[in-house]
Design an enzyme around this catalytic site. Structure first.
Site, short mmCIF file in Angstrom:
data_model
loop_
_atom_site.label_atom_id
_atom_site.label_comp_id
_atom_site.label_asym_id
_atom_site.label_seq_id
_atom_site.Cartn_x
_atom_site.Cartn_y
_atom_site.Cartn_z
N PRO A 42 0.79 -1.23 0.00
CG PRO A 42 -0.16 -1.15 2.11
CD PRO A 42 0.50 -2.09 1.16
CG ASN A 43 -0.26 4.36 1.27
OD1 ASN A 43 -1.19 4.93 0.71
ND2 ASN A 43 -0.36 3.81 2.46
CE1 TYR A 58 8.97 5.11 2.94
CE2 TYR A 58 7.34 6.87 2.95
CZ TYR A 58 7.86 5.72 3.51
OH TYR A 58 7.28 5.18 4.63
NE ARG A 103 4.07 6.77 1.35
CZ ARG A 103 4.30 5.54 1.86
NH1 ARG A 103 4.68 4.53 1.09
NH2 ARG A 103 4.12 5.33 3.14
CB ALA A 151 1.49 0.11 6.20
CG HIS A 181 11.12 -2.27 4.40
ND1 HIS A 181 9.76 -2.16 4.25
CD2 HIS A 181 11.36 -3.48 4.95
CE1 HIS A 181 9.20 -3.27 4.71
NE2 HIS A 181 10.14 -4.09 5.14
CG LEU A 182 11.69 2.54 -1.10
CD1 LEU A 182 10.31 3.11 -1.33
CD2 LEU A 182 12.60 2.86 -2.26
CB SER A 183 12.50 4.42 5.02
OG SER A 183 11.51 3.51 5.49
CG ASP A 234 0.09 -17.38 8.10
OD1 ASP A 234 1.18 -17.44 8.70
OD2 ASP A 234 -1.01 -17.40 8.69
CD GLU A 275 10.20 -7.49 5.03
OE1 GLU A 275 9.67 -8.60 5.26
OE2 GLU A 275 10.37 -6.63 5.91
NE ARG A 304 10.11 6.00 8.56
CZ ARG A 304 9.14 5.83 7.66
NH1 ARG A 304 9.26 4.89 6.73
NH2 ARG A 304 8.08 6.60 7.67
CG HIS A 314 5.42 -2.32 10.13
ND1 HIS A 314 6.77 -2.63 10.16
CD2 HIS A 314 5.29 -1.30 9.23
CE1 HIS A 314 7.41 -1.82 9.31
NE2 HIS A 314 6.53 -1.01 8.74
NE ARG A 346 6.96 4.27 9.93
CZ ARG A 346 5.86 4.40 9.17
NH1 ARG A 346 5.54 3.46 8.31
NH2 ARG A 346 5.09 5.46 9.26
CG ASN A 394 8.32 -2.06 0.30
OD1 ASN A 394 7.80 -2.22 1.41
ND2 ASN A 394 8.92 -0.93 -0.05
C1 DQA Z 1 8.23 1.10 3.73
C2 DQA Z 1 8.32 1.27 5.25
C3 DQA Z 1 6.96 1.04 5.91
O1 DQA Z 1 7.06 1.20 7.31
C4 DQA Z 1 5.94 2.03 5.39
O2 DQA Z 1 4.67 1.76 5.93
C5 DQA Z 1 5.91 2.09 3.90
C6 DQA Z 1 7.16 2.01 3.14
C7 DQA Z 1 9.57 1.44 3.03
O3 DQA Z 1 9.72 1.04 1.88
O4 DQA Z 1 10.42 2.11 3.61
O5 DQA Z 1 4.85 2.30 3.30
O6 DQA Z 1 7.92 -0.24 3.44
#
Ligand code: DQA
Length: 166
Positions: free
Chosen positions: A9-10, A22, A17, A76, A99-101, A86, A97, A106, A79, A110, A73
């Site tokens: 998501p997002n 990011y 964003r 959210a 994660h950009l950040s 599963d 996996e 953080r 977490h 997270r 990725n």
């Molecule tokens: C994220 C980190 C997550 O905590 C956050 O909810 C995201 C992006 C990252 O790529 O850093 O949407 O997965």
């Protein structure tokens, strides 16, 4: 060899964003770089983004018998989602996996990943380059799996030849 890239998501909002977290790069630009790497390495690649947990679970399930590796990725859902964890565990396809950040730098909520324990590895805090690193990691994992399969095959053939000769 086929890799499926799953974005949670997002992540469709990248480039808009929270650019200070990011960065300015759009999701389609990240994917276009990954596509170039895949072409150079003769890999098939597919991309999927969804804001819905169930759709991500469905896409992971569809990888069964179709994909050799998953780069994910879960955003959210990382977490919170036992369902995505599963699904990854059920298909038993090597997953990385991303994660950009740096999620560990953080907010505390997270720091925990529900999904990382069922992944082969986790890359955090490297921005879009993390996806490139994941591709390199996946090539390595897949070639190790392939080498193991070949060695197993060779061992069975040796055993069969041995039993035929005795
Ligand atoms: C994220 C980190 C997550 O905590 C956050 O909810 C995201 C992006 C990252 O790529 O850093 O949407 O997965």
């Amino acid at each position: 060899m086929k890799i499926v890239v799953i974005q949670g998501p997002n992540l469709n909002m990248l480039g808009i964003r929270e650019k200070s977290i990011y960065g300015p790069m759009k999701l389609e630009d990240i994917h276009s770089q990954m596509r170039t790497f895949a072409e150079q390495n003769k890999l098939e690649i597919e991309f999927f983004q969804s804001n819905l947990e169930g759709e991500i679970v469905d896409r992971i399930q569809e990888c069964l018998g179709d994909a050799d590796g998953i780069i994910i990725n879960p955003a959210a859902y990382t977490h919170t989602s036992i369902a995505i964890r599963d699904a990854l565990s059920a298909v038993q396809i090597p997953a990385i996996e991303v994660h950009l950040s740096n999620i560990h730098q953080r907010e505390e909520f997270r720091h925990k990943s529900m999904t990382a324990p069922v992944c082969a590895g986790q890359i955090v805090g490297m921005g879009p380059f993390g996806y490139h690193l994941a591709m390199i990691g996946m090539v390595q994992i897949l070639s190790e799996i392939n080498a193991m399969k070949q060695a197993k095959k060779a061992k069975i053939q040796t055993q069969e030849t041995g039993s035929n000769n005795s």
